[in-house]
Design an enzyme around this catalytic site. Structure first.
Site, PDB file in Angstrom:
ATOM      1  N   LYS A  14       0.829  -1.220   0.000  1.00 28.80           N
ATOM      2  CA  LYS A  14       0.000   0.000   0.000  1.00 28.80           C
ATOM      3  C   LYS A  14       0.858   1.264   0.000  1.00 28.80           C
ATOM      4  CE  LYS A  14      -2.075  -0.992   3.921  1.00 28.80           C
ATOM      5  NZ  LYS A  14      -1.536  -2.290   4.329  1.00 28.80           N
ATOM      6  N   ARG A  89      -9.518   1.041   8.687  1.00 23.75           N
ATOM      7  CA  ARG A  89      -9.191  -0.368   8.951  1.00 23.75           C
ATOM      8  C   ARG A  89     -10.268  -1.041   9.793  1.00 23.75           C
ATOM      9  NH1 ARG A  89      -2.810   0.190   8.770  1.00 23.75           N
ATOM     10  NH2 ARG A  89      -2.329  -1.942   8.269  1.00 23.75           N
ATOM     11  N   ARG A 128      11.442  -7.236   4.963  1.00 21.79           N
ATOM     12  CA  ARG A 128      11.438  -5.804   5.264  1.00 21.79           C
ATOM     13  C   ARG A 128      11.962  -5.552   6.682  1.00 21.79           C
ATOM     14  NH1 ARG A 128       5.801  -2.548   4.911  1.00 21.79           N
ATOM     15  NH2 ARG A 128       5.420  -3.390   6.985  1.00 21.79           N
ATOM     16  N   ARG A 134      11.374  -1.889  11.993  1.00 24.83           N
ATOM     17  CA  ARG A 134      10.026  -1.874  12.592  1.00 24.83           C
ATOM     18  C   ARG A 134       9.841  -3.075  13.499  1.00 24.83           C
ATOM     19  NH1 ARG A 134       5.380  -0.505   8.267  1.00 24.83           N
ATOM     20  NH2 ARG A 134       4.255  -1.721   9.836  1.00 24.83           N
ATOM     21  N   ARG A 146      -1.057  -9.444  13.134  1.00 25.08           N
ATOM     22  CA  ARG A 146      -1.515  -8.385  12.213  1.00 25.08           C
ATOM     23  C   ARG A 146      -2.468  -8.955  11.158  1.00 25.08           C
ATOM     24  NH1 ARG A 146       4.195  -6.325  10.710  1.00 25.08           N
ATOM     25  NH2 ARG A 146       3.208  -4.877   9.268  1.00 25.08           N
TER      26      ARG A 146
END
Ligand code: ADP
Length: 193
Positions: A14, A89, A128, A134, A146
């Site tokens: 996204k 969301r 990532r 993160r 998640r």
């Protein structure tokens, strides 16, 4: 004015696609995840609250997220339009967004989902995590939470936006350019309707 929601599971691309679309159409890009991370790095009160949820892979509570988004949107007005990345969301967020936009004489034009299988997402996020720093990208367990949050709270938005005849889904697997071409095709075909 064009207002687009870019929709999809964590790691579906996204943010990457929103950044390209923003330049192409001159839109204002609002990423709720980025706003939260900025607040966390600045040690604001909002950041301290958001961190407790984000670090576990959970969604930040609606009340906080909706107030934050509202102030972001108002802060960027007037503009050519928005690309919302990571918001809404939950159904409550989507309903609040509709109300806010009505008050501003605006509306969401399109919701475009990037469709990517979970197997690819988990690989992408773990990869990532090696460079993003993160905390929510670091372990398979957090990524699973998640994805569960998505299934429980975010997935119902598909029907919400299908009912509004605004929902489109594209294949999110492929090169950045391939996915971008699919996305631009949807936007251009709907804008020229
Ligand atoms: P990704 O989609 O890859 O998980 P984001 O940066 O969009 O990355 O979101 C990271 C985290 O920020 C989410 O897991 C959640 O904790 C929080 N967050 C972002 N947007 C929202 C939202 N609209 N509502 C609640 N929490 C959110």
């Amino acid at each position: 004015m064009l207002n687009v929601v870019i929709f999809g599971k964590p790691g579906s691309g996204k943010g990457t696609q929103a950044a390209i679309i923003k330049d192409k159409y001159g839109l204002t890009h609002i990423s709720t995840g980025d706003v939260f991370r900025k607040n966390i790095s600045q040690g604001t009160e909002l950041g301290n609250i958001a961190k407790q949820f984000m670090s576990k892979g959970e969604l930040v509570p609606d009340k906080i997220t909706i107030a934050m988004l509202e102030s972001e949107i108002k802060g960027f007005m007037p503009c050519n339009g928005f690309i919302l990345d990571g918001f809404p969301r939950t159904i409550l967020q989507a309903e609040s967004l509709d109300k806010l936009l009505v008050n501003l004489n605006l509306k969401i034009d399109l919701v475009i989902a990037l469709d990517v299988p979970n197997k690819n997402l988990i690989n992408r996020l773990l990869k990532r995590g090696k460079t993003s720093g993160r905390s929510d990208d670091q372990s398979k367990e957090k990524i699973d939470i998640r994805l569960e949050e998505y299934d429980n709270k975010t997935k119902p938005l598909i029907i919400f936006y299908e009912n509004q005849k605004k929902f489109y889904s594209i294949d999110g697997v492929g090169s950045l350019t391939d996915v971008n071409i699919r996305l631009v095709d949807v936007i251009d075909s709907k804008c020229n309707d």
